[in-house]
Design an enzyme around this catalytic site. Structure first.
Site, short mmCIF file in Angstrom:
data_model
loop_
_atom_site.label_atom_id
_atom_site.label_comp_id
_atom_site.label_asym_id
_atom_site.label_seq_id
_atom_site.Cartn_x
_atom_site.Cartn_y
_atom_site.Cartn_z
N HIS A 543 0.83 -1.21 0.00
CA HIS A 543 0.00 0.00 0.00
C HIS A 543 0.86 1.26 0.00
O HIS A 543 0.93 1.99 0.98
CB HIS A 543 -0.95 -0.01 1.20
CG HIS A 543 -2.05 -1.02 1.08
ND1 HIS A 543 -2.02 -2.24 1.73
CD2 HIS A 543 -3.21 -1.01 0.36
CE1 HIS A 543 -3.11 -2.93 1.44
NE2 HIS A 543 -3.85 -2.21 0.60
N ASN A 544 1.51 1.51 -1.14
CA ASN A 544 2.35 2.69 -1.31
C ASN A 544 1.91 3.43 -2.57
O ASN A 544 0.90 3.08 -3.20
CB ASN A 544 3.82 2.29 -1.38
CG ASN A 544 4.06 1.16 -2.38
OD1 ASN A 544 3.47 1.15 -3.46
ND2 ASN A 544 4.90 0.21 -2.02
#
Length: 827
Positions: A543-544
């Site tokens: 989750h970047n």
């Protein structure tokens, strides 16, 4: 003319008289502002000279001649041809006067030279000596010029004596005889320079200028008539005054049939009154409307309405329809149809997979009932029961089934899914994703999240130097493929030092004209992307900002399909891109359930409800509105901003997996009964009446971001494997921390030692991805997503059977198998 001449004759001579002359001029009698504002602009005198054309003409007048002080408003690009058999005072004064005006002068003495000069230069003005015995030859020259293939409606003037106009036959108008020969008008001989200047300027403003403008208008008309975009021009009562040729093909009406029609006979637009209120104030309007074809078929087309105001109030409205994509694919109604085709935009297909047979699969899928889904909810039971009741003959059974349906409808959680067959190895993982948070007694200190303010972020970005990539050319080359499904997001991540969202985001935002549609500068959109990307946690494995860029790219790809182009308004597209870019901003790398169990401040703030998604949406607007340098919404009208804001929030909240089945069921309930007819072979009619309803557009936008958010299994295999490895690493990290903090383990399957990554992916596809992607493909006609999903599904099964299960196993095959090796893995 007579008034002005007499005034001139009275005010010449002494200094006092010259002062009076300037007074007369200031009053507008001669070359004052009133007469020459019609030219539309002030042009300074510029002697054009004709030395380069000396071979074609005899030049009269000195280049040192001072321009007339009153002629600096007259353009100096006019070419004038004087046809005089003999040099005389009249020719000299005409040449000198024309030169004073800055015009280019040519002189011919016979018909042969006059025709040669005219064909070589195309003079706008021709003055032919028609006095006395020269009249017969003058008429021959006039006819020859008129008959010349180079003639383009120049003004031809007959220079006559005053006595010619005073014909003995008082009833005869001799000027009419000259017009029949081909002259435009007559000019009475005159030796007074000022009077001639006035006459020549009058000829320019009343003759040459309008003809020049008419030529420009004809060129513009030709361009509009042959344009691929359909264009209609109406008066202020919406009566069609102009329609271009593409209208015949798209609508099936001849051009002469469209003239005089009211535009409302051709379009169907629920918000027509709102549009009318907008354009009557002189503002442009942009939106999707339905055009009615001659055969009553409907075409949903984006239309831009531009008001034209000759005075203050609009007198005409220009309707520009974005139909370039239809001009080649749609069958014209005015021609016999030999090979009917469905109106579907050409899609790029990736060569790695053969998608034959997928169309037939889509037919079967679209006719399935909802009860065949792997997940079942009460609302699905209702549909199954009601369907069964129609087939049963026994009235008692029918009543019983209806009663059962009513009982189910009385429950509170109509969309809470349960597994039909519990016990599948992957159910723990799936249940953790789709089941709302449970209550726990154990609470631990919260995890803090610190981010920079927009001002600090922008200041830092100006100091950042992108190093480590192999050059801007490589970035440019990869961004050229930004709208292809096999786009290499991981290579871009390496090339940009983990700033893929900024580079890809600017490319896609510009492709969709986001700055223009938001009414802000491109720099503001760039600053916004910088701030959004800076608030993604770079340490997260999954989750970047790279994941955000990947979701943005998938959403953009979906919106390139024909179906979504017809369904979505421009602001819908903008809101979708904004939501995709920011949908996981400041994600801590832990699930909402983890935050609730650990008493995280976000869980407390949002009452354990939709924790992460609420945070993503709130932070997006907090950052955006906190600084004018990043506020992409600052130039929107209040109502428009509220509409975009609500749309962005709704889409971000739709990414919560606990609502997955609800969104999918609502979408399929809205479209499943209509989808089969959309793809009947040979049909040209795309029935979008259901899709463009406001409540259904919301469902479509939710599906865009949901399908984009979990599109990993639908990508080419090497990207699918890399995303699976990254999400596993992130889930492993959460499980490790849950054990360390003695918190309930939400996804026990993701234990570093015992986890089987292929089995997790197989379960994810079976229970979450498969039905949604197949339904989405049926709706937008994008078979590659189904093709890759099935190919990847088979590969995960193969890896599972071979015992390739752990994280280390996956990393080994990525290194060993060429088709799995990423371009970025050696960096």
């Amino acid at each position: 003319m007579g008034c002005k001449s007499s005034v001139l004759e009275c005010v010449k001579g002494t200094g006092e008289e010259k002062r009076k002359e300037s007074d007369v001029i200031e009053q507008g009698f001669l070359f004052g502002k009133t007469e020459y504002d019609i030219l539309g602009r002030k042009l300074s005198f510029e002697d054009v000279g004709d030395e380069k054309n000396a071979d074609y003409s005899t030049l009269i007048g000195s280049h040192d001649t001072e321009p007339h002080p009153l002629t600096n408003s007259i353009p100096s690009l006019i070419k004038i041809l004087l046809v005089f058999p003999k040099d005389d005072q009249q020719m000299d004064i005409l040449a000198t006067t024309s030169r004073r005006l800055g015009w280019s002068v040519s002189v011919a003495k016979d018909a042969e030279k006059a025709l040669e000069f005219f064909q070589a230069r195309g003079h706008e003005l021709v003055i032919i000596d028609h006095r006395g015995q020269r009249a017969a030859e003058a008429d021959i020259i006039c006819r020859a010029i008129r008959a010349s293939p180079f003639y383009y409606n120049s003004i031809i003037i007959a220079l006559v004596k005053k006595s010619y106009l005073m014909h003995s036959e008082s009833e005869k108008i001799v000027t009419l005889d000259l017009m029949e020969i081909g002259y435009t008008k007559t000019l009475m001989e005159c030796a007074h320079e000022r009077i001639l200047i006035n006459e020549l300027v009058g000829i320019y403003t009343s003759g040459i200028l309008p003809r020049t403008q008419l030529v420009a208008v004809n060129m513009l008309y030709m361009a509009l008539d042959r344009c691929r975009d359909m264009i209609h021009v109406t008066d202020d009562k919406y009566i069609i005054q102009f329609a271009n040729k593409i209208s015949e093909k798209l609508l099936g009406y001849r051009i002469n049939e469209l003239w005089g029609k009211n535009i409302t006979d051709l379009i169907l637009y629920d918000n027509f009154i709102q549009m009318e209120q907008h354009i009557v104030k002189g503002r442009e309007y942009d939106g999707n409307i339905n055009c009615i074809r001659r055969n009553n078929q409907m075409l949903t087309i984006n239309c831009r309405v531009i008001p034209f105001a000759y005075f203050k109030k609009p007198t005409h409205y220009i309707f520009i329809y974005d139909t370039t994509y239809l001009s080649e694919t749609i069958q014209p109604l005015l021609q016999p149809i030999t090979h009917p085709k469905t109106v579907v935009i050409a899609q790029k297909r990736v060569s790695e997979i053969n998608f034959k047979g997928i169309q037939e699969v889509r037919r079967r899928l679209s006719k399935r009932d909802l009860q065949t889904l792997q997940l079942e909810a009460p609302i699905t039971k209702v549909i199954a029961l009601l369907t069964a009741s129609i087939k049963e003959d026994t009235s008692s059974e029918t009543r019983l089934q209806i009663e059962q349906a009513i009982d189910i409808l009385k429950t509170t959680e109509l969309y809470s899914p349960v597994f039909k067959e519990p016990g599948d190895p992957a159910t723990d993982f799936i249940e953790a994703l789709i089941t709302p948070k449970k209550s726990w007694d154990i609470r631990k200190p919260s995890i803090e999240s610190v981010r920079e303010t927009p001002a600090k972020t922008l200041a830092a970005s100006t100091r950042m130097q992108i190093k480590g990539y192999r050059g801007p050319q490589e970035i440019a080359e990869i961004l050229e493929k930004s709208l292809e499904w096999d786009f290499d997001i991981f290579k871009l991540e390496i090339l940009t030092e983990k700033r893929a969202l900024l580079f890809l985001g600017m490319t896609i935002m510009n492709l969709f004209r986001v700055p223009a549609r938001l009414g802000c500068e491109e720099k503001i959109v760039q600053n916004w992307l910088i701030v959004i990307e800076a608030n993604y946690d770079i340490t997260n494995r999954y989750h970047n900002s790279t994941h955000a860029a990947d979701v943005l790219q998938a959403a953009a790809m979906f919106m390139q399909t024909e179906r979504l182009k017809q369904v979505l308004e421009p602001l819908d597209e903008v809101a979708t891109l904004i939501a995709a870019a920011a949908h996981d901003i400041d994600h801590p790398g832990r699930s909402s359930q983890f935050l609730c169990n650990s008493d995280n401040k976000l869980a407390i703030l949002y009452n354990d409800l939709t924790v992460l998604e609420s945070h993503h949406a709130a932070l997006t607007f907090k950052l955006t509105l906190s600084d004018d340098n990043v506020n992409i919404f600052k130039n929107l009208e209040r109502d428009t901003y509220k509409q975009v804001r609500q749309s962005v929030i709704d889409m971000i909240l739709a990414t919560e997996m606990t609502k997955h089945f609800e969104h999918l069921a609502k979408f399929m309930n809205a479209f499943s009964t209509r989808i089969p007819e959309m793809y009947i072979e040979g049909s040209q009619d795309l029935d979008l009446s259901a899709a463009i309803l406001p409540e259904n557009v919301i469902l479509v936008k939710r599906m865009i971001i949901k399908c984009a958010d979990v599109s990993n299994p639908t990508r080419p295999l090497k990207y699918c494997v890399e995303w699976a490895r990254r999400i596993a690493e992130e889930y492993f990290s959460q499980t490790d921390e849950e054990k360390q903090l003695h918190l309930p383990v939400m996804m026990p399957m993701f234990d570093r030692i015992t986890c089987s990554i292929p089995r997790a992916q197989i379960g994810f596809i079976d229970f979450i991805i498969n039905d949604m992607v197949e339904a989405w493909d049926v709706f937008i006609n994008m078979p590659e997503i189904v093709g890759f999903m099935r190919q990847n599904y088979d590969k995960w099964k193969e890896y599972n059977e071979k015992g390739i299960t752990t994280l280390q196993d996956i990393e080994k095959i990525q290194e060993a198998i060429p088709e799995l090796k990423l371009d970025s893995m050696n960096t």
